[in-house]
Enzyme design. Structure first.
Site, PDB file in Angstrom:
ATOM      1  N   LYS A 138      -4.181  -0.603   5.813  1.00 37.72           N
ATOM      2  CA  LYS A 138      -3.786   0.514   4.645  1.00 37.72           C
ATOM      3  C   LYS A 138      -4.141   1.309   5.366  1.00 37.72           C
ATOM      4  O   LYS A 138      -5.121   2.280   5.418  1.00 37.72           O
ATOM      5  CB  LYS A 138      -4.509   0.534   3.298  1.00 37.72           C
ATOM      6  CG  LYS A 138      -3.652   1.308   2.456  1.00 37.72           C
ATOM      7  CD  LYS A 138      -4.181   1.128   0.391  1.00 37.72           C
ATOM      8  CE  LYS A 138      -3.857   2.382   0.043  1.00 37.72           C
ATOM      9  NZ  LYS A 138      -2.179   1.448  -0.111  1.00 37.72           N
TER      10      LYS A 138
ATOM     11  N   ARG B   7     -10.446  -5.836   1.986  1.00 37.51           N
ATOM     12  CA  ARG B   7      -8.953  -5.308   2.426  1.00 37.51           C
ATOM     13  C   ARG B   7      -9.210  -4.180   3.449  1.00 37.51           C
ATOM     14  O   ARG B   7      -8.665  -3.503   4.803  1.00 37.51           O
ATOM     15  CB  ARG B   7      -7.312  -4.806   1.610  1.00 37.51           C
ATOM     16  CG  ARG B   7      -6.479  -4.344   2.005  1.00 37.51           C
ATOM     17  CD  ARG B   7      -5.508  -3.454   1.428  1.00 37.51           C
ATOM     18  NE  ARG B   7      -6.118  -2.861   0.221  1.00 37.51           N
ATOM     19  CZ  ARG B   7      -4.700  -2.569  -0.788  1.00 37.51           C
ATOM     20  NH1 ARG B   7      -3.941  -3.225  -0.695  1.00 37.51           N
ATOM     21  NH2 ARG B   7      -5.027  -1.606  -1.424  1.00 37.51           N
TER      22      ARG B   7
ATOM     23  N   GLU C 187       8.973  -4.464   2.126  1.00 39.69           N
ATOM     24  CA  GLU C 187       8.356  -3.594   1.308  1.00 39.69           C
ATOM     25  C   GLU C 187       9.537  -2.855   0.469  1.00 39.69           C
ATOM     26  O   GLU C 187      10.519  -3.164   0.812  1.00 39.69           O
ATOM     27  CB  GLU C 187       7.024  -2.917   1.674  1.00 39.69           C
ATOM     28  CG  GLU C 187       6.488  -3.818   2.176  1.00 39.69           C
ATOM     29  CD  GLU C 187       4.734  -2.832   2.585  1.00 39.69           C
ATOM     30  OE1 GLU C 187       4.701  -1.769   1.862  1.00 39.69           O
ATOM     31  OE2 GLU C 187       3.816  -3.828   2.752  1.00 39.69           O
TER      32      GLU C 187
END
Length: 339
Positions: free
Chosen positions: A184, A82, A220
């Site tokens: 992220k 990720r 989210e």
């Protein structure tokens, strides 16, 4: 702070300086060999792109003490992959998966005495991050980069066990379509501070974000992923390119399908159709699962299973995942790296 001074039974989610962290620099096209260091202060140029243009990304994962005294790191390879996706999007050099995983092992091993004991509900939280540094001024990728991993002992997010929480639907947008919602990077979290604070001022645990294009579908929950359990016992999560692919969420999908025999669906969860779902939750590394008891949307309250107790499916998902993390349940595939 020496580990013997830490009250492992009363840990929160707060910074505690541990002994060692991993540090590696990228310059002129290559990473150096990296090393464990004791200094927890970073010394970087005032022109670092991380400071001015937000060229940075980070990860979060945990290491657990098992009943037999061994140590489990949970799925570090997935965090490495990720981070690579985040780096590609932000024009930063990739950290090889094997380097990332080995660096995590070194940090955990060097700080082993900070790992909360088995049964305490705590873990050693690892925070890998990569930032643009060097002497820069224009809006362009940095000339140098820094990769680091530090760790902090953290407690059980749920004091006294799983408890349903109440959430408020936010009027703010979390991420633009085709933006950076799926990586992220710190800017996503900076933008979430105000809506989260507003929700907490109104006595909610956090806020829920709808899709920014239509404001009709859940995407989210604060800084966590959302899931729901349908009346037909299906496990459903938002299918959106703006959602951060969560490693905890991915693990719960596998557990729901393989251990609970549930159908797993990625699809639209319309805010006006909450009556289809008997349970709901937020999931992420810090809390594992935060059960959602209630959602407020436009002054209307929707209660899922209960405001006082956690639904049976959510309870089983939590037990299965935490059992794997702590070594009490055999892990699938390559989910665990031993230290």
């Amino acid at each position: 702070m020496a580990s013997q001074q830490i009250d492992f039974d009363n840990l929160g989610f707060n910074y505690i300086k541990t002994d060692y962290r991993y540090l590696s620099y990228w310059k002129e096209g290559d990473w150096d060999d990296g090393a464990l260091v004791t200094d927890n202060q970073l010394h970087i140029s005032e022109g670092s792109t991380a400071l001015h243009y937000g060229q940075q990304c980070f990860e979060g994962l945990k290491a657990y003490r098992c009943k037999d005294g061994s140590i489990n790191i949970f799925r570090p390879d997935q965090n490495a992959l990720r981070m690579q996706r985040s780096c590609s999007r932000l024009l930063m050099p990739l950290v090889p998966v094997e380097v990332f995983v080995e660096a995590c092992r070194k940090v955990v091993q060097a700080n082993e005495h900070f790992i909360p004991p088995y049964g305490s509900g705590g873990a050693l939280y690892l925070r890998p991050f990569l930032i643009g540094v060097g002497h820069n001024i224009g809006v362009k990728t940095a000339t140098e980069f820094l990769f680091s991993i530090y760790c902090v002992p953290v407690g059980d997010y749920f004091k006294g066990g799983l408890t349903p929480h109440q959430f408020l639907v936010s009027d703010y947008d979390r991420a633009a379509p085709n933006g950076t919602g799926a990586i992220k990077t710190g800017g996503n979290y900076a933008a979430s501070l105000a809506p989260s604070a507003e929700a907490k001022q109104r006595q909610f645990t956090d806020c829920i974000y709808l899709d920014s294009l239509t404001h009709s579908k859940i995407e989210e929950v604060g800084s966590a992923n959302f899931f729901a359990i349908t009346e037909e016992n299906e496990f459903i999560t938002p299918g959106s390119s703006s959602v951060l692919p969560g490693i905890t969420l991915s693990s719960l999908k596998d557990i729901a399908q393989s251990s609970l025999g549930m159908e797993v669906i990625e699809g639209d969860i319309f805010i006006d159709d909450l009556g289809k779902y008997k349970e709901a939750g937020a999931c992420g590394t810090a809390a594992v699962i935060t059960p959602i008891g209630c959602i407020e949307y436009q002054d209307n309250f929707h209660i899922f299973h209960s405001l006082k107790s956690v639904g049976p499916v959510t309870q089983r998902l939590y037990r299965e995942l935490t059992g794997i993390q702590s070594g009490d349940i055999e892990a699938p595939g390559e989910w665990i790296v031993k230290v």
